[in-house]
Motif scaffolding. Structure first.
Motif, PDB file in Angstrom:
ATOM      1  N   MET A 255       6.089   7.075  -5.739  1.00 40.04           N
ATOM      2  CA  MET A 255       5.183   5.936  -5.849  1.00 40.04           C
ATOM      3  C   MET A 255       5.773   4.956  -6.856  1.00 40.04           C
ATOM      4  O   MET A 255       6.437   5.364  -7.802  1.00 40.04           O
ATOM      5  N   VAL A 256       5.518   3.682  -6.644  1.00 36.08           N
ATOM      6  CA  VAL A 256       5.946   2.638  -7.577  1.00 36.08           C
ATOM      7  C   VAL A 256       4.690   2.172  -8.309  1.00 36.08           C
ATOM      8  O   VAL A 256       3.824   1.542  -7.708  1.00 36.08           O
ATOM      9  N   GLN A 257       4.593   2.508  -9.584  1.00 37.17           N
ATOM     10  CA  GLN A 257       3.375   2.256 -10.356  1.00 37.17           C
ATOM     11  C   GLN A 257       3.130   0.783 -10.638  1.00 37.17           C
ATOM     12  O   GLN A 257       1.998   0.326 -10.631  1.00 37.17           O
ATOM     13  N   SER A 258       4.166   0.018 -10.903  1.00 38.53           N
ATOM     14  CA  SER A 258       4.037  -1.376 -11.314  1.00 38.53           C
ATOM     15  C   SER A 258       3.826  -2.304 -10.119  1.00 38.53           C
ATOM     16  O   SER A 258       4.637  -2.320  -9.184  1.00 38.53           O
ATOM     17  N   ALA A 259       2.761  -3.113 -10.175  1.00 37.31           N
ATOM     18  CA  ALA A 259       2.496  -4.081  -9.109  1.00 37.31           C
ATOM     19  C   ALA A 259       3.644  -5.086  -8.997  1.00 37.31           C
ATOM     20  O   ALA A 259       4.029  -5.478  -7.889  1.00 37.31           O
TER      21      ALA A 259
ATOM     22  N   GLN B 186       0.834  -1.211   0.000  1.00 39.38           N
ATOM     23  CA  GLN B 186       0.000   0.000   0.000  1.00 39.38           C
ATOM     24  C   GLN B 186       0.863   1.253   0.000  1.00 39.38           C
ATOM     25  O   GLN B 186       0.568   2.224  -0.698  1.00 39.38           O
ATOM     26  N   TRP B 187       1.925   1.245   0.796  1.00 44.49           N
ATOM     27  CA  TRP B 187       2.835   2.386   0.898  1.00 44.49           C
ATOM     28  C   TRP B 187       3.508   2.675  -0.433  1.00 44.49           C
ATOM     29  O   TRP B 187       3.532   3.809  -0.893  1.00 44.49           O
ATOM     30  N   LEU B 188       4.065   1.638  -1.046  1.00 44.46           N
ATOM     31  CA  LEU B 188       4.774   1.834  -2.311  1.00 44.46           C
ATOM     32  C   LEU B 188       3.816   2.236  -3.435  1.00 44.46           C
ATOM     33  O   LEU B 188       4.194   2.972  -4.337  1.00 44.46           O
ATOM     34  N   ARG B 189       2.578   1.756  -3.370  1.00 43.96           N
ATOM     35  CA  ARG B 189       1.593   2.119  -4.388  1.00 43.96           C
ATOM     36  C   ARG B 189       1.240   3.603  -4.280  1.00 43.96           C
ATOM     37  O   ARG B 189       1.174   4.297  -5.277  1.00 43.96           O
ATOM     38  N   ASP B 190       1.021   4.091  -3.053  1.00 41.92           N
ATOM     39  CA  ASP B 190       0.654   5.498  -2.868  1.00 41.92           C
ATOM     40  C   ASP B 190       0.807   5.866  -1.395  1.00 41.92           C
ATOM     41  O   ASP B 190      -0.141   5.724  -0.615  1.00 41.92           O
ATOM     42  N   PRO B 191       2.001   6.318  -1.004  1.00 38.36           N
ATOM     43  CA  PRO B 191       2.226   6.616   0.411  1.00 38.36           C
ATOM     44  C   PRO B 191       1.283   7.682   0.973  1.00 38.36           C
ATOM     45  O   PRO B 191       0.845   7.585   2.112  1.00 38.36           O
ATOM     46  N   GLU B 192       0.950   8.666   0.174  1.00 36.01           N
ATOM     47  CA  GLU B 192       0.083   9.746   0.662  1.00 36.01           C
ATOM     48  C   GLU B 192      -1.338   9.250   0.900  1.00 36.01           C
ATOM     49  O   GLU B 192      -2.017   9.720   1.808  1.00 36.01           O
ATOM     50  N   GLN B 193      -1.791   8.309   0.102  1.00 37.79           N
ATOM     51  CA  GLN B 193      -3.121   7.748   0.326  1.00 37.79           C
ATOM     52  C   GLN B 193      -3.138   6.931   1.616  1.00 37.79           C
ATOM     53  O   GLN B 193      -4.100   6.978   2.371  1.00 37.79           O
ATOM     54  N   LEU B 194      -2.060   6.190   1.871  1.00 39.52           N
ATOM     55  CA  LEU B 194      -1.993   5.370   3.077  1.00 39.52           C
ATOM     56  C   LEU B 194      -1.836   6.226   4.330  1.00 39.52           C
ATOM     57  O   LEU B 194      -2.511   5.999   5.328  1.00 39.52           O
TER      58      LEU B 194
END
Length: 118
Positions: free
Chosen positions: A99-103, A82-90
């Motif tokens: 952010m790391v876009q690729s799963a 969750q953090w790497l996908r979007d730290p500000e959202q978490l």
């Protein structure tokens, strides 16, 4: 058939995490993370050795944002994904602007970070 397709789509992020490649994660870490982070030393970002199971915002001698200190997170595959996908959202108000876009890249980075636990 549509239900099966929907279930497969929902399971893709879990499959990517389970299939993380730590060797590729190390390459990604060196190219994407080391400008701010180190395995052993705090820099712009905190050190990553022992990150799994550590309470977010708790590493000594690093100046975390108040938001991360108060978040109550423990770093795990789920929280790191969750953090790497979007730290500000978490954690709204945190300081990491990447952010790391690729799963799959997130899964690879997480697999590498798991190897850093003593």
């Amino acid at each position: 058939m549509r239900l099966l397709q929907a279930l497969l789509i929902l399971m893709l992020p879990m499959a990517a995490r389970a299939g993380g490649d730590p060797a590729h994660g190390q390459v990604l870490y060196r190219s994407q993370c080391m400008a701010c982070h180190s395995v052993d030393y705090n820099g712009v970002g905190p050190a990553h050795k022992g990150v799994f199971g550590r309470r977010a915002g708790s590493l000594a001698n690093y100046n975390y944002s108040p938001a991360l200190k108060a978040a109550g997170l423990v770093w795990s595959e789920t929280t790191l994904e969750q953090w790497l996908r979007d730290p500000e959202q978490l954690v709204p108000g945190q300081k990491m602007g990447v952010m790391v876009q690729s799963a799959q890249e997130r899964a690879d980075l997480i697999a590498y970070l798991k190897t850093l636990n003593p």
